[in-house]
Design an enzyme around this catalytic site. Structure first.
Site, PDB file in Angstrom:
ATOM      1  N   ARG A   1       0.820  -1.214   0.000  1.00  0.00           N
ATOM      2  CA  ARG A   1       0.000   0.000   0.000  1.00  0.00           C
ATOM      3  C   ARG A   1       0.855   1.268   0.000  1.00  0.00           C
ATOM      4  NH1 ARG A   1      -3.269  -0.897   4.339  1.00  0.00           N
ATOM      5  NH2 ARG A   1      -2.199   0.563   5.683  1.00  0.00           N
TER       6      ARG A   1
ATOM      7  N   TYR B   1     -11.464  24.202  -7.935  1.00  0.00           N
ATOM      8  CA  TYR B   1     -12.085  23.036  -8.568  1.00  0.00           C
ATOM      9  C   TYR B   1     -13.293  22.582  -7.747  1.00  0.00           C
ATOM     10  CZ  TYR B   1     -12.124  18.250 -10.468  1.00  0.00           C
ATOM     11  OH  TYR B   1     -12.460  17.063 -11.047  1.00  0.00           O
TER      12      TYR B   1
ATOM     13  N   ASP C   1      -3.303  24.101  -5.858  1.00  0.00           N
ATOM     14  CA  ASP C   1      -3.611  23.143  -6.922  1.00  0.00           C
ATOM     15  C   ASP C   1      -2.859  23.625  -8.170  1.00  0.00           C
ATOM     16  OD1 ASP C   1      -4.713  21.757  -9.102  1.00  0.00           O
ATOM     17  OD2 ASP C   1      -6.614  21.461  -8.070  1.00  0.00           O
TER      18      ASP C   1
ATOM     19  N   LYS D   1      -4.234  14.781 -15.814  1.00  0.00           N
ATOM     20  CA  LYS D   1      -4.200  15.774 -16.882  1.00  0.00           C
ATOM     21  C   LYS D   1      -2.865  15.671 -17.647  1.00  0.00           C
ATOM     22  CE  LYS D   1      -8.151  16.675 -15.107  1.00  0.00           C
ATOM     23  NZ  LYS D   1      -8.397  17.654 -14.054  1.00  0.00           N
TER      24      LYS D   1
HETATM   25  C1  LIG Z   1      -9.280  17.522 -12.930  1.00  0.00           C
HETATM   26  C2  LIG Z   1      -8.832  18.374 -11.829  1.00  0.00           C
HETATM   27  C3  LIG Z   1      -8.715  17.864 -10.545  1.00  0.00           C
HETATM   28  C4  LIG Z   1      -9.169  16.471 -10.183  1.00  0.00           C
HETATM   29  O1  LIG Z   1      -8.427  15.476 -10.789  1.00  0.00           O
HETATM   30  P1  LIG Z   1      -8.999  13.995 -11.006  1.00  0.00           P
HETATM   31  O2  LIG Z   1      -7.753  13.230 -11.299  1.00  0.00           O
HETATM   32  O3  LIG Z   1      -9.970  14.066 -12.135  1.00  0.00           O
HETATM   33  O4  LIG Z   1      -9.645  13.572  -9.724  1.00  0.00           O
HETATM   34  C5  LIG Z   1      -8.222  18.693  -9.565  1.00  0.00           C
HETATM   35  N1  LIG Z   1      -7.880  19.975  -9.825  1.00  0.00           N
HETATM   36  C6  LIG Z   1      -7.985  20.489 -11.053  1.00  0.00           C
HETATM   37  C7  LIG Z   1      -7.577  21.900 -11.283  1.00  0.00           C
HETATM   38  C8  LIG Z   1      -8.464  19.712 -12.097  1.00  0.00           C
HETATM   39  O5  LIG Z   1      -8.593  20.253 -13.312  1.00  0.00           O
END
Ligand SMILES: *Cc1c(COP(=O)(O)O)cnc(C)c1O
Length: 389
Positions: free
Chosen positions: A56, A109, A181, A206
Protein backbone atom coordinates in the site's frame (compact mmCIF):
# COMPACT_ATOMS: atom_id res chain seq x y z
CA UNK A 1 17.14 19.07 -6.49
CA UNK A 2 19.22 17.68 -9.32
CA UNK A 3 21.24 20.17 -11.35
CA UNK A 4 19.80 19.68 -14.82
CA UNK A 5 17.40 21.91 -16.73
CA UNK A 6 13.70 20.94 -16.77
CA UNK A 7 13.69 19.28 -20.21
CA UNK A 8 16.58 17.07 -19.13
CA UNK A 9 15.00 16.35 -15.76
CA UNK A 10 11.79 14.93 -17.18
CA UNK A 11 13.82 12.45 -19.23
CA UNK A 12 16.19 11.38 -16.44
CA UNK A 13 14.45 11.63 -13.06
CA UNK A 14 13.34 8.45 -11.32
CA UNK A 15 15.32 6.16 -13.61
CA UNK A 16 17.85 3.57 -12.48
CA UNK A 17 18.61 1.13 -15.33
CA UNK A 18 21.49 -0.44 -13.39
CA UNK A 19 19.07 -1.64 -10.73
CA UNK A 20 16.91 -3.30 -13.40
CA UNK A 21 19.13 -5.30 -15.79
CA UNK A 22 19.83 -2.17 -17.88
CA UNK A 23 16.15 -1.69 -18.72
CA UNK A 24 15.56 1.99 -19.56
CA UNK A 25 12.21 2.40 -17.78
CA UNK A 26 11.55 1.37 -14.18
CA UNK A 27 9.56 -1.88 -14.50
CA UNK A 28 6.12 -2.36 -12.97
CA UNK A 29 6.65 -3.88 -9.55
CA UNK A 30 3.33 -5.16 -8.23
CA UNK A 31 3.16 -6.15 -4.57
CA UNK A 32 1.04 -6.49 -1.49
CA UNK A 33 3.13 -8.75 0.78
CA UNK A 34 6.78 -7.92 1.31
CA UNK A 35 8.67 -10.79 3.00
CA UNK A 36 11.14 -10.17 5.81
CA UNK A 37 13.96 -12.68 6.26
CA UNK A 38 14.30 -12.53 10.06
CA UNK A 39 12.30 -11.63 13.15
CA UNK A 40 14.73 -8.81 13.70
CA UNK A 41 14.03 -7.39 10.22
CA UNK A 42 10.26 -7.86 10.66
CA UNK A 43 10.26 -5.97 13.93
CA UNK A 44 12.25 -3.09 12.48
CA UNK A 45 10.73 -2.50 9.04
CA UNK A 46 11.92 0.44 6.97
CA UNK A 47 9.72 3.43 7.82
CA UNK A 48 11.21 6.12 5.57
CA UNK A 49 9.48 7.52 2.52
CA UNK A 50 10.18 5.64 -0.74
CA UNK A 51 11.27 2.53 1.17
CA UNK A 52 9.69 -0.85 0.52
CA UNK A 53 7.56 -1.98 3.47
CA UNK A 54 4.08 -3.01 2.36
CA UNK A 55 2.37 -2.75 -1.04
CA UNK A 56 0.00 0.00 0.00
CA UNK A 57 2.91 2.37 0.66
CA UNK A 58 4.13 1.79 -2.90
CA UNK A 59 6.73 -0.28 -4.73
CA UNK A 60 9.93 0.82 -6.53
CA UNK A 61 7.74 1.92 -9.49
CA UNK A 62 5.81 4.27 -7.20
CA UNK A 63 9.04 5.52 -5.64
CA UNK A 64 10.50 6.37 -9.08
CA UNK A 65 7.52 8.59 -9.82
CA UNK A 66 7.40 10.15 -6.36
CA UNK A 67 11.13 10.95 -6.48
CA UNK A 68 10.86 12.48 -9.95
CA UNK A 69 7.92 14.73 -9.03
CA UNK A 70 9.45 15.76 -5.69
CA UNK A 71 12.56 16.91 -7.55
CA UNK A 72 10.52 18.88 -10.13
CA UNK A 73 8.41 20.50 -7.39
CA UNK A 74 11.48 21.23 -5.23
CA UNK A 75 9.71 19.30 -2.45
CA UNK A 76 10.86 17.20 0.48
CA UNK A 77 8.63 14.43 -0.82
CA UNK A 78 5.66 13.46 -2.99
CA UNK A 79 2.80 11.07 -2.30
CA UNK A 80 0.96 9.45 -5.23
CA UNK A 81 -2.77 8.82 -4.72
CA UNK A 82 -5.58 7.45 -6.88
CA UNK A 83 -6.92 10.73 -8.34
CA UNK A 84 -6.51 14.49 -8.32
CA UNK A 85 -9.64 14.77 -6.19
CA UNK A 86 -8.08 12.39 -3.65
CA UNK A 87 -4.95 14.56 -3.65
CA UNK A 88 -7.00 17.66 -2.75
CA UNK A 89 -8.98 15.93 0.00
CA UNK A 90 -5.95 14.16 1.49
CA UNK A 91 -3.97 17.40 1.54
CA UNK A 92 -6.75 19.40 3.22
CA UNK A 93 -7.59 16.66 5.73
CA UNK A 94 -3.95 16.29 6.77
CA UNK A 95 -3.81 19.77 8.30
CA UNK A 96 -7.15 20.23 10.10
CA UNK A 97 -9.05 18.98 13.12
CA UNK A 98 -12.49 19.64 14.59
CA UNK A 99 -13.01 23.32 15.34
CA UNK A 100 -10.55 24.47 12.66
CA UNK A 101 -11.21 26.76 9.73
CA UNK A 102 -9.96 26.73 6.14
CA UNK A 103 -9.90 29.39 3.42
CA UNK A 104 -10.59 28.31 -0.16
CA UNK A 105 -10.31 30.47 -3.25
CA UNK A 106 -13.70 30.97 -4.90
CA UNK A 107 -12.48 29.65 -8.28
CA UNK A 108 -11.25 26.32 -6.85
CA UNK A 109 -12.08 23.04 -8.57
CA UNK A 110 -15.70 22.22 -7.68
CA UNK A 111 -15.28 18.71 -6.16
CA UNK A 112 -12.78 20.22 -3.70
CA UNK A 113 -15.44 22.73 -2.64
CA UNK A 114 -17.92 19.89 -2.21
CA UNK A 115 -15.49 18.09 0.09
CA UNK A 116 -15.22 21.24 2.24
CA UNK A 117 -18.98 21.87 2.30
CA UNK A 118 -19.76 18.20 2.95
CA UNK A 119 -17.11 16.10 4.67
CA UNK A 120 -15.07 18.80 6.40
CA UNK A 121 -18.27 20.46 7.62
CA UNK A 122 -19.53 17.16 9.06
CA UNK A 123 -16.26 16.84 10.95
CA UNK A 124 -16.60 20.34 12.38
CA UNK A 125 -14.23 22.21 10.07
CA UNK A 126 -15.61 25.45 8.60
CA UNK A 127 -14.74 26.87 5.17
CA UNK A 128 -14.71 30.48 4.01
CA UNK A 129 -14.41 31.17 0.27
CA UNK A 130 -12.57 34.26 -0.89
CA UNK A 131 -12.12 36.45 -3.96
CA UNK A 132 -9.07 35.33 -6.00
CA UNK A 133 -8.05 39.00 -6.39
CA UNK A 134 -7.64 39.57 -2.62
CA UNK A 135 -3.90 38.89 -2.52
CA UNK A 136 -2.37 39.57 0.92
CA UNK A 137 -5.77 41.08 1.87
CA UNK A 138 -6.87 37.51 2.55
CA UNK A 139 -5.32 38.09 6.01
CA UNK A 140 -8.53 39.96 6.92
CA UNK A 141 -10.30 36.58 6.84
CA UNK A 142 -7.83 34.80 9.14
CA UNK A 143 -9.34 33.41 12.33
CA UNK A 144 -7.51 32.02 15.36
CA UNK A 145 -8.21 28.47 14.13
CA UNK A 146 -7.50 28.99 10.42
CA UNK A 147 -5.12 26.17 9.48
CA UNK A 148 -4.98 26.05 5.70
CA UNK A 149 -5.55 28.10 2.53
CA UNK A 150 -6.33 26.34 -0.73
CA UNK A 151 -5.39 28.20 -3.92
CA UNK A 152 -5.70 27.24 -7.55
CA UNK A 153 -3.92 29.44 -10.05
CA UNK A 154 -5.33 30.03 -12.54
CA UNK A 155 -8.78 28.97 -11.31
CA UNK A 156 -11.02 26.27 -12.78
CA UNK A 157 -13.25 27.40 -15.71
CA UNK A 158 -12.63 31.15 -15.27
CA UNK A 159 -8.82 31.25 -14.96
CA UNK A 160 -8.37 33.97 -12.34
CA UNK A 161 -4.75 34.32 -11.22
CA UNK A 162 -3.82 34.69 -7.56
CA UNK A 163 -0.82 36.32 -5.94
CA UNK A 164 0.58 33.08 -4.51
CA UNK A 165 3.76 34.60 -2.94
CA UNK A 166 1.82 37.40 -1.20
CA UNK A 167 -0.83 35.03 0.17
CA UNK A 168 1.74 32.42 1.23
CA UNK A 169 3.78 35.10 3.02
CA UNK A 170 0.92 36.33 5.24
CA UNK A 171 -0.24 32.76 5.81
CA UNK A 172 3.21 31.71 7.00
CA UNK A 173 3.31 34.63 9.45
CA UNK A 174 0.19 33.12 11.07
CA UNK A 175 1.29 29.48 10.94
CA UNK A 176 -1.27 28.71 8.22
CA UNK A 177 -0.40 26.19 5.48
CA UNK A 178 -0.74 27.30 1.87
CA UNK A 179 -1.86 24.55 -0.53
CA UNK A 180 -1.83 25.19 -4.28
CA UNK A 181 -3.61 23.14 -6.92
CA UNK A 182 -0.91 23.26 -9.60
CA UNK A 183 -2.62 21.06 -12.20
CA UNK A 184 -2.86 23.77 -14.88
CA UNK A 185 0.82 24.77 -14.98
CA UNK A 186 2.48 21.54 -13.76
CA UNK A 187 5.81 22.00 -11.93
CA UNK A 188 7.43 22.75 -15.29
CA UNK A 189 5.69 26.14 -15.56
CA UNK A 190 5.06 27.05 -11.92
CA UNK A 191 6.70 25.95 -8.68
CA UNK A 192 4.37 26.67 -5.75
CA UNK A 193 6.93 25.75 -3.06
CA UNK A 194 9.55 28.09 -4.50
CA UNK A 195 6.89 30.83 -4.27
CA UNK A 196 6.29 30.23 -0.58
CA UNK A 197 3.53 27.59 -0.57
CA UNK A 198 3.79 24.49 1.63
CA UNK A 199 1.97 21.95 -0.52
CA UNK A 200 1.57 21.51 -4.28
CA UNK A 201 -1.23 19.33 -5.61
CA UNK A 202 -1.53 18.05 -9.17
CA UNK A 203 -4.07 15.94 -10.93
CA UNK A 204 -1.67 13.71 -12.90
CA UNK A 205 -4.78 12.64 -14.81
CA UNK A 206 -4.20 15.77 -16.88
CA UNK A 207 -0.79 16.66 -18.36
CA UNK A 208 1.44 14.15 -16.55
CA UNK A 209 -0.63 11.26 -17.95
CA UNK A 210 -1.19 13.24 -21.11
CA UNK A 211 -3.11 10.57 -23.03
CA UNK A 212 -6.61 10.61 -21.48
CA UNK A 213 -6.25 7.12 -20.03
CA UNK A 214 -4.94 7.59 -16.50
CA UNK A 215 -6.36 8.74 -13.16
CA UNK A 216 -3.88 9.90 -10.52
CA UNK A 217 -3.08 12.63 -8.02
CA UNK A 218 0.31 13.77 -6.72
CA UNK A 219 0.81 15.74 -3.51
CA UNK A 220 4.20 17.32 -2.76
CA UNK A 221 5.22 19.22 0.36
CA UNK A 222 8.12 21.12 1.86
CA UNK A 223 10.22 19.71 4.71
CA UNK A 224 8.10 21.28 7.49
CA UNK A 225 4.85 19.82 6.13
CA UNK A 226 5.77 16.56 4.48
CA UNK A 227 5.56 14.14 7.43
CA UNK A 228 2.13 15.45 8.42
CA UNK A 229 0.91 15.21 4.85
CA UNK A 230 2.28 11.70 4.36
CA UNK A 231 0.90 10.42 7.66
CA UNK A 232 -2.49 11.92 6.82
CA UNK A 233 -2.62 10.38 3.34
CA UNK A 234 -1.56 6.95 4.59
CA UNK A 235 -4.03 7.05 7.49
CA UNK A 236 -6.81 7.21 4.89
CA UNK A 237 -5.31 4.22 3.07
CA UNK A 238 -4.46 6.15 -0.07
CA UNK A 239 -2.55 4.27 -2.74
CA UNK A 240 -1.71 4.59 -6.44
CA UNK A 241 -1.45 1.47 -8.57
CA UNK A 242 2.09 0.62 -9.81
CA UNK A 243 0.71 0.31 -13.37
CA UNK A 244 -0.64 3.81 -13.10
CA UNK A 245 2.68 5.09 -11.71
CA UNK A 246 4.42 3.49 -14.68
CA UNK A 247 2.00 5.23 -17.08
CA UNK A 248 2.55 8.53 -15.28
CA UNK A 249 6.33 8.08 -15.62
CA UNK A 250 5.90 7.36 -19.32
CA UNK A 251 3.83 10.52 -19.69
CA UNK A 252 6.40 12.53 -17.77
CA UNK A 253 9.13 11.75 -20.33
CA UNK A 254 7.37 13.81 -23.01
CA UNK A 255 5.78 16.42 -20.74
CA UNK A 256 8.15 19.25 -21.70
CA UNK A 257 7.65 18.92 -25.47
CA UNK A 258 3.90 18.40 -25.15
CA UNK A 259 3.41 21.39 -22.86
CA UNK A 260 5.37 23.66 -25.17
CA UNK A 261 3.04 22.74 -28.00
CA UNK A 262 -0.11 23.03 -25.84
CA UNK A 263 1.08 26.52 -24.80
CA UNK A 264 1.70 27.66 -28.40
CA UNK A 265 -1.45 26.19 -29.90
CA UNK A 266 -3.56 27.40 -26.97
CA UNK A 267 -2.43 30.96 -27.56
CA UNK A 268 -2.97 30.76 -31.32
CA UNK A 269 -6.54 29.51 -30.84
CA UNK A 270 -7.23 31.93 -27.95
CA UNK A 271 -6.09 34.94 -30.05
CA UNK A 272 -8.17 33.79 -32.98
CA UNK A 273 -11.24 33.47 -30.75
CA UNK A 274 -10.57 36.90 -29.24
CA UNK A 275 -10.87 38.45 -32.70
CA UNK A 276 -14.23 36.77 -33.48
CA UNK A 277 -17.39 38.85 -33.26
CA UNK A 278 -19.25 35.88 -31.72
CA UNK A 279 -16.87 35.94 -28.73
CA UNK A 280 -17.32 38.41 -25.88
CA UNK A 281 -14.10 37.65 -24.05
CA UNK A 282 -11.37 35.06 -23.65
CA UNK A 283 -9.99 34.09 -20.24
CA UNK A 284 -6.34 33.08 -20.58
CA UNK A 285 -3.68 34.56 -18.28
CA UNK A 286 -1.00 34.49 -20.99
CA UNK A 287 -3.00 37.00 -23.06
CA UNK A 288 -1.79 40.56 -22.33
CA UNK A 289 -5.42 41.80 -21.96
CA UNK A 290 -6.17 39.26 -19.21
CA UNK A 291 -6.51 40.77 -15.69
CA UNK A 292 -4.16 38.07 -14.34
CA UNK A 293 -1.48 38.60 -16.99
CA UNK A 294 1.01 40.52 -14.82
CA UNK A 295 0.96 37.85 -12.09
CA UNK A 296 1.24 35.09 -14.67
CA UNK A 297 4.21 36.81 -16.30
CA UNK A 298 5.92 37.39 -12.97
CA UNK A 299 5.53 33.89 -11.52
CA UNK A 300 4.95 31.39 -14.34
CA UNK A 301 7.33 30.25 -17.08
CA UNK A 302 4.66 29.01 -19.48
CA UNK A 303 1.00 28.33 -20.07
CA UNK A 304 -0.90 25.16 -20.71
CA UNK A 305 -3.52 24.64 -23.41
CA UNK A 306 -6.57 25.18 -21.19
CA UNK A 307 -8.60 28.41 -21.28
CA UNK A 308 -12.20 29.62 -21.63
CA UNK A 309 -14.21 31.89 -23.89
CA UNK A 310 -17.56 33.57 -23.23
CA UNK A 311 -19.82 33.91 -26.26
CA UNK A 312 -22.29 36.69 -26.90
CA UNK A 313 -25.79 35.36 -26.17
CA UNK A 314 -27.21 33.00 -28.81
CA UNK A 315 -30.26 30.73 -28.85
CA UNK A 316 -29.88 27.18 -27.43
CA UNK A 317 -30.37 25.91 -30.97
CA UNK A 318 -27.52 28.08 -32.28
CA UNK A 319 -25.26 27.03 -29.42
CA UNK A 320 -25.98 23.35 -30.08
CA UNK A 321 -25.27 23.90 -33.79
CA UNK A 322 -21.79 25.11 -32.82
CA UNK A 323 -20.99 22.40 -30.25
CA UNK A 324 -22.66 19.28 -31.61
CA UNK A 325 -20.81 18.88 -34.87
CA UNK A 326 -17.24 19.89 -34.08
CA UNK A 327 -14.95 17.35 -35.67
CA UNK A 328 -11.71 17.84 -33.73
CA UNK A 329 -13.00 19.25 -30.42
CA UNK A 330 -14.53 16.63 -28.14
CA UNK A 331 -17.07 17.41 -25.42
CA UNK A 332 -16.20 15.84 -22.08
CA UNK A 333 -14.75 16.37 -18.64
CA UNK A 334 -11.04 16.24 -17.85
CA UNK A 335 -8.32 17.60 -20.13
CA UNK A 336 -4.54 17.48 -20.61
CA UNK A 337 -4.61 14.70 -23.18
CA UNK A 338 -3.20 15.03 -26.70
CA UNK A 339 -6.66 15.82 -28.08
CA UNK A 340 -8.62 19.06 -28.20
CA UNK A 341 -11.82 19.68 -26.26
CA UNK A 342 -14.57 22.30 -26.22
CA UNK A 343 -16.69 21.87 -23.11
CA UNK A 344 -19.76 24.03 -22.39
CA UNK A 345 -19.44 24.85 -18.68
CA UNK A 346 -21.37 26.83 -16.08
CA UNK A 347 -19.31 28.47 -13.31
CA UNK A 348 -22.53 29.66 -11.60
CA UNK A 349 -22.85 26.49 -9.51
CA UNK A 350 -19.32 26.71 -8.20
CA UNK A 351 -19.07 30.37 -7.10
CA UNK A 352 -20.32 31.90 -3.87
CA UNK A 353 -18.19 35.06 -3.45
CA UNK A 354 -17.75 36.30 -7.00
CA UNK A 355 -21.09 35.64 -8.73
CA UNK A 356 -20.94 34.69 -12.39
CA UNK A 357 -23.10 37.20 -14.24
CA UNK A 358 -22.39 36.51 -17.90
CA UNK A 359 -25.51 35.83 -19.93
CA UNK A 360 -23.60 34.22 -22.82
CA UNK A 361 -22.38 30.63 -22.81
CA UNK A 362 -18.92 29.75 -21.48
CA UNK A 363 -16.88 27.18 -23.35
CA UNK A 364 -13.73 25.75 -21.81
CA UNK A 365 -11.23 24.88 -24.53
CA UNK A 366 -8.33 22.49 -24.37
CA UNK A 367 -5.88 22.99 -27.23
CA UNK A 368 -4.46 19.57 -28.04
CA UNK A 369 -1.51 18.54 -30.19
CA UNK A 370 -3.33 18.80 -33.54
CA UNK A 371 -2.28 21.38 -36.14
CA UNK A 372 -3.67 24.76 -35.01
CA UNK A 373 -4.87 25.53 -38.56
CA UNK A 374 -7.15 22.48 -38.44
CA UNK A 375 -8.43 23.43 -34.99
CA UNK A 376 -9.28 26.93 -36.16
CA UNK A 377 -11.00 25.61 -39.30
CA UNK A 378 -13.09 23.32 -37.08
CA UNK A 379 -14.18 26.25 -34.90
CA UNK A 380 -14.79 28.48 -37.91
CA UNK A 381 -17.14 25.86 -39.36
CA UNK A 382 -18.88 25.76 -35.98
CA UNK A 383 -19.49 29.53 -36.03
CA UNK A 384 -20.84 29.24 -39.58
CA UNK A 385 -23.32 26.56 -38.43
CA UNK A 386 -24.28 28.77 -35.47
CA UNK A 387 -25.09 31.66 -37.78
CA UNK A 388 -27.33 29.50 -39.98
CA UNK A 389 -29.20 27.78 -37.15
C1 LIG B 1 -9.28 17.52 -12.93
C2 LIG B 1 -8.83 18.37 -11.83
C3 LIG B 1 -8.72 17.86 -10.54
C4 LIG B 1 -9.17 16.47 -10.18
O1 LIG B 1 -8.43 15.48 -10.79
P1 LIG B 1 -9.00 14.00 -11.01
O2 LIG B 1 -7.75 13.23 -11.30
O3 LIG B 1 -9.97 14.07 -12.14
O4 LIG B 1 -9.64 13.57 -9.72
C5 LIG B 1 -8.22 18.69 -9.56
N1 LIG B 1 -7.88 19.98 -9.82
C6 LIG B 1 -7.98 20.49 -11.05
C7 LIG B 1 -7.58 21.90 -11.28
C8 LIG B 1 -8.46 19.71 -12.10
O5 LIG B 1 -8.59 20.25 -13.31
Amino acid sequence: MTKHKPDTKVTTLGRDPEANFGIVNPPIYRASTILYPTVEALRNPPTGHNQLRYGRYGTPTTFSLQEAIADLEGAAGTVAVSSGAAAITAALAAFVETGDHVLVVDCAYEPGRKFCDGVLKRFGVRTTYFDPALGAGVARLFEPRTKAILLEAPGSLTFEMQDVPAIARVARQHGIKTLVDNTWATPLYFKPLAHGADVSIISATKYIGGHSDLMMGLISANAESFEQLRAGAYAFGHHASPEDCWLALRGLRTLAVRLKRHHETGLIVARWLQARTEVKRVMHPALPQDPGHALWKRDFTGASGLFSAVLHPVTPRQFAAFCDHLELHGMGASWGGYESLALPSDPRRARTVCPWNEDGELIRFHAGLEDPDDLIADLEAGFARMKQA
